[in-house]
Scaffold this motif. Structure first.
Motif, PDB file in Angstrom:
ATOM      1  N   LEU A   1       0.847  -1.192   0.000  1.00  0.00           N
ATOM      2  CA  LEU A   1       0.000   0.000   0.000  1.00  0.00           C
ATOM      3  C   LEU A   1       0.884   1.244   0.000  1.00  0.00           C
ATOM      4  N   THR A   2       0.666   2.134  -0.949  1.00  0.00           N
ATOM      5  CA  THR A   2       1.366   3.417  -0.973  1.00  0.00           C
ATOM      6  C   THR A   2       0.351   4.542  -1.022  1.00  0.00           C
ATOM      7  N   ILE A   3       0.613   5.588  -0.253  1.00  0.00           N
ATOM      8  CA  ILE A   3      -0.248   6.771  -0.216  1.00  0.00           C
ATOM      9  C   ILE A   3       0.657   7.990  -0.308  1.00  0.00           C
ATOM     10  N   GLY A   4       0.354   8.877  -1.232  1.00  0.00           N
ATOM     11  CA  GLY A   4       1.182  10.059  -1.401  1.00  0.00           C
ATOM     12  C   GLY A   4       0.367  11.291  -1.727  1.00  0.00           C
ATOM     13  N   GLY A   5       0.892  12.438  -1.364  1.00  0.00           N
ATOM     14  CA  GLY A   5       0.223  13.711  -1.637  1.00  0.00           C
ATOM     15  C   GLY A   5       1.019  14.843  -1.011  1.00  0.00           C
ATOM     16  N   ILE A   6       0.328  15.926  -0.664  1.00  0.00           N
ATOM     17  CA  ILE A   6       0.951  17.076  -0.011  1.00  0.00           C
ATOM     18  C   ILE A   6       0.491  17.108   1.442  1.00  0.00           C
ATOM     19  N   ASP A   7       1.435  17.094   2.355  1.00  0.00           N
ATOM     20  CA  ASP A   7       1.124  17.127   3.782  1.00  0.00           C
ATOM     21  C   ASP A   7       0.721  18.549   4.157  1.00  0.00           C
ATOM     22  N   PRO A   8      -0.522  18.764   4.590  1.00  0.00           N
ATOM     23  CA  PRO A   8      -0.959  20.135   4.906  1.00  0.00           C
ATOM     24  C   PRO A   8      -0.217  20.738   6.088  1.00  0.00           C
ATOM     25  N   ARG A   9       0.436  19.914   6.902  1.00  0.00           N
ATOM     26  CA  ARG A   9       1.171  20.443   8.057  1.00  0.00           C
ATOM     27  C   ARG A   9       2.471  21.127   7.643  1.00  0.00           C
ATOM     28  N   THR A  10       3.020  20.696   6.505  1.00  0.00           N
ATOM     29  CA  THR A  10       4.318  21.227   6.068  1.00  0.00           C
ATOM     30  C   THR A  10       4.287  21.811   4.662  1.00  0.00           C
ATOM     31  N   ASN A  11       3.187  21.522   3.924  1.00  0.00           N
ATOM     32  CA  ASN A  11       3.080  21.875   2.508  1.00  0.00           C
ATOM     33  C   ASN A  11       4.185  21.239   1.669  1.00  0.00           C
ATOM     34  N   GLU A  12       4.691  20.099   2.139  1.00  0.00           N
ATOM     35  CA  GLU A  12       5.714  19.340   1.425  1.00  0.00           C
ATOM     36  C   GLU A  12       5.135  17.991   1.009  1.00  0.00           C
ATOM     37  N   PRO A  13       5.664  17.391  -0.076  1.00  0.00           N
ATOM     38  CA  PRO A  13       5.183  16.070  -0.482  1.00  0.00           C
ATOM     39  C   PRO A  13       5.474  15.014   0.592  1.00  0.00           C
ATOM     40  N   PHE A  14       4.602  14.033   0.693  1.00  0.00           N
ATOM     41  CA  PHE A  14       4.856  12.871   1.541  1.00  0.00           C
ATOM     42  C   PHE A  14       4.599  11.608   0.728  1.00  0.00           C
ATOM     43  N   ALA A  15       5.248  10.538   1.119  1.00  0.00           N
ATOM     44  CA  ALA A  15       5.074   9.236   0.463  1.00  0.00           C
ATOM     45  C   ALA A  15       5.148   8.157   1.527  1.00  0.00           C
ATOM     46  N   TYR A  16       4.008   7.545   1.764  1.00  0.00           N
ATOM     47  CA  TYR A  16       3.916   6.473   2.758  1.00  0.00           C
ATOM     48  C   TYR A  16       3.871   5.132   2.045  1.00  0.00           C
ATOM     49  N   TYR A  17       4.678   4.185   2.523  1.00  0.00           N
ATOM     50  CA  TYR A  17       4.677   2.830   1.954  1.00  0.00           C
ATOM     51  C   TYR A  17       4.620   1.816   3.083  1.00  0.00           C
ATOM     52  N   GLU A  18       3.831   0.778   2.855  1.00  0.00           N
ATOM     53  CA  GLU A  18       3.738  -0.275   3.872  1.00  0.00           C
ATOM     54  C   GLU A  18       3.350  -1.586   3.219  1.00  0.00           C
ATOM     55  N   THR A  19       3.874  -2.670   3.767  1.00  0.00           N
ATOM     56  CA  THR A  19       3.339  -3.993   3.461  1.00  0.00           C
ATOM     57  C   THR A  19       2.544  -4.439   4.672  1.00  0.00           C
ATOM     58  N   ILE A  20       1.424  -5.103   4.426  1.00  0.00           N
ATOM     59  CA  ILE A  20       0.516  -5.462   5.514  1.00  0.00           C
ATOM     60  C   ILE A  20       0.502  -6.983   5.669  1.00  0.00           C
ATOM     61  N   ALA A  21       0.652  -7.438   6.892  1.00  0.00           N
ATOM     62  CA  ALA A  21       0.792  -8.867   7.180  1.00  0.00           C
ATOM     63  C   ALA A  21      -0.499  -9.637   6.888  1.00  0.00           C
TER      64      ALA A  21
END
Length: 576
Positions: free
Chosen positions: A422-442
């Motif tokens: 699972l990957t989720i990405g966008g602009i973090d409103p707290r910093t106005n910088e891009p974020f990219a979250y990645y995870e594998t789920i068991a």
């Protein structure tokens, strides 16, 4: 002879002393054990240094990294207890770096090219030579051969490409991110700022990437210093001799196991649901052929240094042949040769006891045939992001299915068979910088011949963790709405398969969500009459409360306040 159960597979081990006595070359088993643990502790300490100094939750919390130690020939002599999909393939990356450069003291090579020993583009490997120091502690003269190599590999949460997280539905590798051939990121102890700038200008989260690369460099430095310490204590010649003996000992332990496997051929096949582009299942087929033949000295470079006159012995040799697997596909589930080799290394390593050294010697009796241009040995420009995480799991499943015919009381049923990327990405409103979250789920572990499977655990080619809720919500504009076991999802049999997981995440900013997962069309198989585990599924829950079920591989845009719900597969059951 003793039976043990670990990691879901019962394994057998002859006495270390009986193996020592069987070798013409007399070894000191106590000294060998000491060096085995010294080398392993170095790889483990490298991993600890990497984890402590990394920036991203993916490495600090999920532990999506691996470290290993190599001899002067580039053969692996010790691995940390890290990610199997990394470790079995890392030697090919090290070989690519060694072939590209004559690495001098203070150099560090970097690469992620899947077609040169890598896995997929987010996995960046750093390779450093270990030169011994002269008596006055100064580095030895240039052009001296390294005594060892160390390597660290870590999954970077973004390396560019069309989708945040670099794990989307692509049709060619150029869409998946920045492809790095072997290059020097450090030369003579100095960072190569132009190489680093080229990388950081092509990713969405440059500060995080720079921090994680620094942590990998620190891990390599730690490994090099520890190797110098043991060479200073025991002497270089003695330390390298022990490394060669560990390679030979691992080979002998594998041969000792293979002698217990009945001769014959065993075939199996399994399928990925699809490649994410078309709905056609993707077949992976294997034939295991166990044969008996007389062998003298191993043909490997390490064993060729053994004493002459080594008496021939009957030995089992296994051929792992993937002929019959589907041609490489349009989507991103293609596996490169390094992945297939890694899966084979993992499966056969699991059949031995835990204290057998995980060295290159284990693969000497094993021949792997992976036809070029197939889904298990794809050629450029194939997309490969999912081959590392999904196809590697299915290769393990099909290998275990074939082995179950030869060793029916030793092999577990299929585990969840997907990493649920699972990957989720966008602009973090707290910093106005891009974020990219990645995870594998068991998911659920497959049931074993003597006990049920474990629930909610990463299995086989992944050895990572789920990101803790607190760390996830602190680092990203996300909120975990549900995190629980998916009850009754394991196969109901004499021994039940483990249950999967439910993970529901709300986005707190507009975001791009991608998923690469499998085992959505058919659940993980059971063995010995056991029932299959429940297939996984994914839902998007909109702000108005409506929901939409999605396939295993998708890309979707979520608005602030909407949720993604992942339900992972349970493991297969064992026994009627």
């Amino acid at each position: 002879m003793s039976d043990r159960l670990a990691g879901g597979i019962v394994h057998w081990q002859p006495s270390i002393y009986s193996v020592m006595r069987s070798a013409t070359t007399r070894r000191d088993p106590i000294e060998l054990e000491i060096f085995k643990n010294l080398y392993h502790s170095i790889a483990e300490e490298m991993g600890a240094a990497l984890r402590r100094t990394a920036f991203s939750p993916n490495i600090k919390e999920r532990r999506d990294y691996s470290c290993a130690v190599f001899d002067a020939d580039g053969e692996v002599i010790a691995m940390g207890d890290h990610m199997p999909v990394h470790l079995g393939s890392m030697p090919m990356s090290v070989r690519a770096a060694i072939d590209q450069f004559d690495l001098e003291a203070g150099d560090v090579a970097m690469l992620n090219d899947p077609f040169r020993g890598g896995t997929h583009l987010p996995d960046i490997t750093l390779v450093a030579p270990v030169h011994m120091r002269s008596g006055d502690s100064r580095p030895r003269a240039k052009n001296t051969r390294p005594a060892f190599y160390v390597a660290s590999r870590a999954h970077h949460a973004d390396v560019g490409g069309a989708y945040p997280g670099s794990m989307g539905l692509c049709r060619e590798i150029y869409q998946e991110g920045l492809r790095i051939p072997p290059v020097r990121i450090m030369r003579a102890g100095k960072m190569q700022s132009d190489v680093l700038a080229l990388l950081l200008n092509n990713v969405r989260t440059p500060l995080e990437r720079e921090g994680d690369l620094g942590a990998q460099i620190a891990a390599c430095h730690t490994g090099a210093e520890r190797l110098r310490e043991i060479c200073s204590r025991y002497g270089l010649d003695r330390t390298q001799k022990a490394a060669r003996e560990l390679l030979d000992y691992s080979e002998e332990m594998m041969r000792a196991f293979l002698r217990k496997v009945p001769s014959g051929s065993h075939g199996a096949e399994d399928f990925l649901d699809n490649d994410g582009i078309s709905a056609k299942p993707v077949k992976i087929a294997v034939t295991l052929k166990f044969t008996r033949q007389v062998r003298g000295r191993s043909s490997s470079r390490s064993s060729s240094r053994s004493r002459p006159g080594r008496s021939p012995a009957w030995a089992k040799v296994v051929t792992v042949d993937f002929t019959g697997s589907d041609p490489q596909v349009e989507g991103s589930v293609n596996a490169v040769e390094a992945i297939t080799h890694s899966a084979c290394f993992y499966v056969f390593r699991c059949l031995l006891a835990e204290d057998v050294p995980a060295t290159a010697g284990l693969m000497r009796p094993i021949e792997v045939i992976a036809p070029k241009g197939t889904v298990v040995n794809a050629c450029p420009p194939a997309a490969v992001a999912g081959g590392n995480v999904e196809t590697s799991q299915r290769i393990v499943d099909v290998l275990l299915r074939a082995l179950a015919q030869a060793l029916p009381e030793r092999i577990p049923a299929a585990a969840s068979g997907t990493m649920n990327n699972l990957t989720i990405g966008g602009i973090d409103p707290r910093t106005n910088e891009p974020f990219a979250y990645y995870e594998t789920i068991a998911g659920g572990m497959g049931a074993r011949p003597s006990k049920s499977g474990v629930s909610g655990v990463h299995t086989h080619m992944t050895n990572s963790l789920n990101t803790p809720t607190e760390a996830l919500e602190y680092a990203y504009p996300l909120r975990v709405r549900q995190y629980s076991l998916r009850l009754s999802s394991g196969g109901d049999s004499r021994y039940r398969g483990g249950d999967g997981i439910i993970r529901e995440i709300e986005v707190l900013a507009d975001a791009e969500v991608t998923m690469l997962a499998d085992r959505r069309e058919r659940g993980p198989y059971g063995l010995a009459g056991g029932k299959a585990g429940a297939p996984g599924k994914a839902l998007v829950i909109r702000e108005d409360g409506s929901s939409q079920e999605l396939p295993g591989k998708f890309n979707v845009r979520l608005r602030k306040g909407e949720r993604i719900r992942i339900e992972t597969p349970g493991g297969g059951g064992w026994g009627e």
